[in-house]
Design a protein around this motif. Sequence first.
Motif, PDB file in Angstrom:
ATOM      1  N   VAL A  19     -34.490 -32.360  -3.429  1.00  0.00           N
ATOM      2  CA  VAL A  19     -33.082 -32.666  -3.196  1.00  0.00           C
ATOM      3  C   VAL A  19     -32.209 -31.395  -3.300  1.00  0.00           C
ATOM      4  N   ASP A  20     -31.300 -31.269  -2.346  1.00  0.00           N
ATOM      5  CA  ASP A  20     -30.326 -30.168  -2.315  1.00  0.00           C
ATOM      6  C   ASP A  20     -30.917 -28.776  -2.064  1.00  0.00           C
ATOM      7  N   HIS A  21     -32.149 -28.683  -1.597  1.00  0.00           N
ATOM      8  CA  HIS A  21     -32.699 -27.360  -1.316  1.00  0.00           C
ATOM      9  C   HIS A  21     -32.244 -26.817   0.046  1.00  0.00           C
ATOM     10  N   ALA A  40     -23.922 -32.824   4.580  1.00  0.00           N
ATOM     11  CA  ALA A  40     -24.372 -31.590   3.945  1.00  0.00           C
ATOM     12  C   ALA A  40     -23.719 -31.486   2.578  1.00  0.00           C
ATOM     13  N   GLY A  41     -24.532 -31.310   1.563  1.00  0.00           N
ATOM     14  CA  GLY A  41     -23.978 -31.239   0.216  1.00  0.00           C
ATOM     15  C   GLY A  41     -24.002 -32.579  -0.470  1.00  0.00           C
ATOM     16  N   GLY A  42     -24.147 -33.628   0.298  1.00  0.00           N
ATOM     17  CA  GLY A  42     -24.264 -34.961  -0.275  1.00  0.00           C
ATOM     18  C   GLY A  42     -25.728 -35.344  -0.328  1.00  0.00           C
ATOM     19  N   ILE A  43     -25.986 -36.599  -0.646  1.00  0.00           N
ATOM     20  CA  ILE A  43     -27.369 -37.069  -0.656  1.00  0.00           C
ATOM     21  C   ILE A  43     -27.695 -37.643   0.718  1.00  0.00           C
ATOM     22  N   THR A  44     -28.723 -37.111   1.357  1.00  0.00           N
ATOM     23  CA  THR A  44     -29.140 -37.655   2.642  1.00  0.00           C
ATOM     24  C   THR A  44     -29.736 -39.035   2.407  1.00  0.00           C
TER      25      THR A  44
HETATM   26 NA    NA Z   1     -27.945 -32.714  -0.463  1.00  0.00          NA
END
Ligand code: NA
Length: 292
Positions: A19-21, A40-44
Amino acid sequence: VEEEKLELRAPIITFMGHVDHGKTSLLDAIRKTQVTHGEAGGITQHIGAYSVFHDGKPITFIDTPGHAAFSGMRARGAHVTDIVVLIIAADDGIMPQTREALNHAKAADVTIMVAINKCDLPAADVMRVKGQLQEIGLAPVDWGGDTEVMEVSAKSGLGIDSLLETMALQAEVLELKADPKAPARATVIESSMVEGKGPVATVIVRQGTLKVGQPFICGPHWGKSRALINDRGQPIKEVRPGMPVELVGFSDMPHVGDEVVVMDSERSVKKLSIERLEELRQKKLTVTRRST
Ligand code: NA
Ligand code: GTP
Ligand code: MG
């Protein structure tokens, strides 16, 4: 399938990792979008599929969520793809979902590449990540191994061109082909209920050319392709092998992983659907009887 009927198809490349890489950010960078927007920057939350053109040829990319809860999507992503690119943040290194994604990719027996992202950060430690890769059997080419490991930054744009170039080369080596004239088959990679459209699925065409107006079977459900919408939101008439598309026209919600198979008539898909639904009903009855 006879060799001469086969034509080169778009390679399918899936981005996976913790997550977030930076999976979504890297895909955005590849699509040369100026601003990172949306998730982008959120949780897919879902799988996104897009195609880009490189040297005039299409490449299909699948984005997957890195959150621990989405293991199933990573497993399925690994199964529809030709190449898995593991995205690893240079400041964070290999994390639980990096390992999990690697295991899915190994199980699916697909080509594995690595992109070390966030190389712009002062805390980036590429040597440490390469050491970790060596330990898990992904020794980089420049360390005498056989895994392509690219150093990139979605933020600064560093290495994005060579990442794309290397992915295209890896895909070329695989010589991926399909018969565009065969009856169309496509795999469901995500599905949802959309107001005004009913059940809608993102599918990737594996074989043949999927066209508007064709009757199909998908698991126990039948359908007729009422509309095909590309990754830019435009309605299109047909989709070739390796390409993603949003398919509208299911009689019921399709399952992720199910295969859409085009047949010659509405009568035959409806007949097959009735048979399959009956089979399912019988199975359920047997299970109920056993458990009581
Ligand atoms: Na993310
Ligand atoms: P999930 O889909 O939730 O698993 O995350 P992801 O892997 O898609 O990561 P995402 O693209 O959402 O990026 C996560 C965060 O890292 C965001 O705040 C991005 O702006 C940031 N980020 C992504 N790539 C880079 C990079 O190359 N450098 C820096 N400094 N930050 C980055
Ligand atoms: Mg994401």
